[in-house]
Design a protein around this motif. Structure first.
Motif, PDB file in Angstrom:
ATOM      1  N   HIS A   1       0.824  -1.200   0.000  1.00  0.00           N
ATOM      2  CA  HIS A   1       0.000   0.000   0.000  1.00  0.00           C
ATOM      3  C   HIS A   1       0.871   1.267   0.000  1.00  0.00           C
ATOM      4  O   HIS A   1       0.628   2.209  -0.766  1.00  0.00           O
ATOM      5  CB  HIS A   1      -0.924  -0.033   1.227  1.00  0.00           C
ATOM      6  CG  HIS A   1      -1.971   1.028   1.197  1.00  0.00           C
ATOM      7  ND1 HIS A   1      -3.175   0.906   1.834  1.00  0.00           N
ATOM      8  CD2 HIS A   1      -1.999   2.238   0.609  1.00  0.00           C
ATOM      9  CE1 HIS A   1      -3.897   1.986   1.631  1.00  0.00           C
ATOM     10  NE2 HIS A   1      -3.196   2.815   0.893  1.00  0.00           N
TER      11      HIS A   1
ATOM     12  N   HIS B   1       1.378   4.479  -2.847  1.00  0.00           N
ATOM     13  CA  HIS B   1       1.426   5.945  -2.659  1.00  0.00           C
ATOM     14  C   HIS B   1       2.656   6.515  -3.372  1.00  0.00           C
ATOM     15  O   HIS B   1       2.584   7.522  -4.068  1.00  0.00           O
ATOM     16  CB  HIS B   1       1.529   6.289  -1.166  1.00  0.00           C
ATOM     17  CG  HIS B   1       0.224   6.217  -0.431  1.00  0.00           C
ATOM     18  ND1 HIS B   1      -0.421   7.326   0.063  1.00  0.00           N
ATOM     19  CD2 HIS B   1      -0.550   5.163  -0.098  1.00  0.00           C
ATOM     20  CE1 HIS B   1      -1.539   6.952   0.681  1.00  0.00           C
ATOM     21  NE2 HIS B   1      -1.627   5.636   0.600  1.00  0.00           N
TER      22      HIS B   1
ATOM     23  N   CYS C   1      -5.947   9.161   3.123  1.00  0.00           N
ATOM     24  CA  CYS C   1      -5.995   7.695   3.071  1.00  0.00           C
ATOM     25  C   CYS C   1      -6.328   7.135   4.439  1.00  0.00           C
ATOM     26  O   CYS C   1      -5.853   7.628   5.457  1.00  0.00           O
ATOM     27  CB  CYS C   1      -4.676   7.115   2.586  1.00  0.00           C
ATOM     28  SG  CYS C   1      -4.802   5.329   2.300  1.00  0.00           S
TER      29      CYS C   1
ATOM     30  N   HIS D   1       0.131   1.982   6.768  1.00  0.00           N
ATOM     31  CA  HIS D   1       1.352   2.207   5.980  1.00  0.00           C
ATOM     32  C   HIS D   1       2.575   1.967   6.842  1.00  0.00           C
ATOM     33  O   HIS D   1       2.495   2.071   8.071  1.00  0.00           O
ATOM     34  CB  HIS D   1       1.381   3.655   5.456  1.00  0.00           C
ATOM     35  CG  HIS D   1       0.106   4.067   4.797  1.00  0.00           C
ATOM     36  ND1 HIS D   1      -0.964   4.556   5.503  1.00  0.00           N
ATOM     37  CD2 HIS D   1      -0.281   4.028   3.493  1.00  0.00           C
ATOM     38  CE1 HIS D   1      -1.963   4.808   4.668  1.00  0.00           C
ATOM     39  NE2 HIS D   1      -1.577   4.504   3.451  1.00  0.00           N
TER      40      HIS D   1
HETATM   41 ZN   LIG Z   1      -2.846   4.639   1.834  1.00  0.00          ZN
END
Ligand SMILES: [Zn+2]
Length: 386
Positions: free
Chosen positions: A96, A100, A195, A199
């Motif tokens: 993920h 980004h 978001c 992360h």
């Molecule tokens: Zn994210």
């Protein structure tokens, strides 16, 4: 969006909390928790797997400001311990965060706009609003891995919707009906984006990213990639394949392609040579059959396919078109071919004796049989007037 302990500290793997509610649905149960380290899904990232007490967490659903975990057995309301399937979660955090970074650097460095992102079980992908070219993909891979080496901090924080434009947040589209503060994720010096996912806290934790495939569709390009642990696992599999090929080919990796190409060419030549031998064999066998006295001739081969039997039959018929032919191969299971005058009419009786099934028309009837050892009886029936 309800913020949970997993949003505050994505590295937390267990939590002592309480089951508030547990209701059945089909052969599963829906569980509400007082607090959770299990990510419920969002931002393109799937819901976590893990455990609530003894129950396995299979998925989660959200609605009305509540998160409900889907589990495989009933859990009693009251104190419990929740644990995350950490290997899976960390993999999702790597993939993920990589997304980004890839999306932001593709936009900044190449003006490639991201349309969609898929965190798939094997290879993740990003769909770009244009078809990426090979040189651009190579450049993007270099950019991404440079920022990974720069070990940039990745942080999340809450902001007010009015701050989106001033802070230069990349995506300013809010979920329908959203009110109140927003969670943004920042890759220091590069990217700021809304978001709700989990992360890693530093780009160095991505280890490396490699692009591994491109699908082009209607002017868009779906670029597949592997990040971190997935890339290492892929490298381990590639090494295992290389070692297996070293053994099979008795050559080192540098020679694998040349050796394989040589083998493919050899097989082609061998096939051609075999076809020539089979043609010759069929001609010889056909002429022998044609020399048979009487109205019926038979031939049995321990192994042969229908094309070879057909070639034999044709060769025989060129000399003796009046001959009734029964050709079989394999015992007791195999194939049969009836060839000659009225073959289609006489074939079913032959098939019945051979315990077979077939089909055909005119001078040819063929099929599979379970009792080719009854071929003498079948030949007698073939010779009898229909
Ligand atoms: Zn994210």
């Amino acid at each position: 969006m309800k913020l949970l302990a997993c949003h505050g500290d994505p590295y937390r793997r267990t939590l002592d909390t309480a089951v508030l509610d547990c209701v059945p649905r089909g052969d599963r149960y829906l569980v509400e928790l007082a607090e959770s380290v299990l990510f419920p899904g969002g931002g393109g990232q799937p819901a976590d797997h893990g455990t609530i007490g003894e129950a396995r967490v299979l998925d989660a659903e959200q609605g009305g400001g509540q998160v409900r975990y889907i589990v495989d057995r009933r859990v009693e309301p009251g104190p419990t311990t929740v644990a995350v399937d950490w290997d899976r979660r960390f993999d999702h955090m790597q993939q993920h965060t990589a997304q980004h970074l890839i999306t932001c650097l593709a936009a900044r460095g190449l003006a490639w706009r991201t349309l969609a992102f898929h965190l798939n079980p094997e290879r993740c992908d990003i769909v770009f609003a244009r078809v990426p070219d090979a040189a651009g993909i190579a450049r993007l891979e270099k950019l991404v891995n440079t920022v990974i080496r720069e070990a940039r901090p990745v942080r999340h924080r809450m902001i007010e919707p009015e701050e989106l434009a001033r802070l230069g947040v990349r995506s300013r589209l809010l979920p329908a009906g959203h009110t109140g503060p927003l969670r943004v994720v920042e890759i220091e010096g590069y990217d700021l984006n809304t978001c709700a996912g989990t992360h890693v806290t530093n780009t160095a934790e991505l280890q490396a990213v490699q692009f591994v495939g491109l699908d082009v569709q209607r002017g868009t390009g779906r670029l597949h990639w592997l990040a971190g642990g997935r890339l290492l696992a892929d490298a381990a599999r590639a090494r295992a394949r290389t070692e297996a090929l070293n053994r099979v080919l008795c050559r080192g990796p540098a020679e694998h392609v040349a050796v394989a190409e040589g083998m493919v060419e050899e097989v082609k030549q061998a096939r051609k040579a075999l076809e020539a031998v089979e043609r010759e064999l069929a001609g010889n066998l056909g002429r022998q059959l044609a020399a048979t006295e009487g109205p019926v001739a038979t031939l049995h081969r321990s192994s042969a396919d229908l094309p070879l039997l057909g070639a034999v039959a044709k060769a025989a018929a060129r000399v003796r078109p009046d001959l009734h032919l029964l050709l079989t191969a394999g015992e007791p299971e195999g194939v049969f071919l009836v060839y000659g005058p009225e073959a289609a009419e006489r074939g079913p009786a032959v098939a019945a004796i051979l315990d077979g099934r077939g089909g055909g028309r005119g001078r040819r009837y063929q099929g599979k049989a379970a009792a080719t050892h009854r071929r003498a009886e079948a030949a007698a029936a073939l010779g009898a007037p229909s």
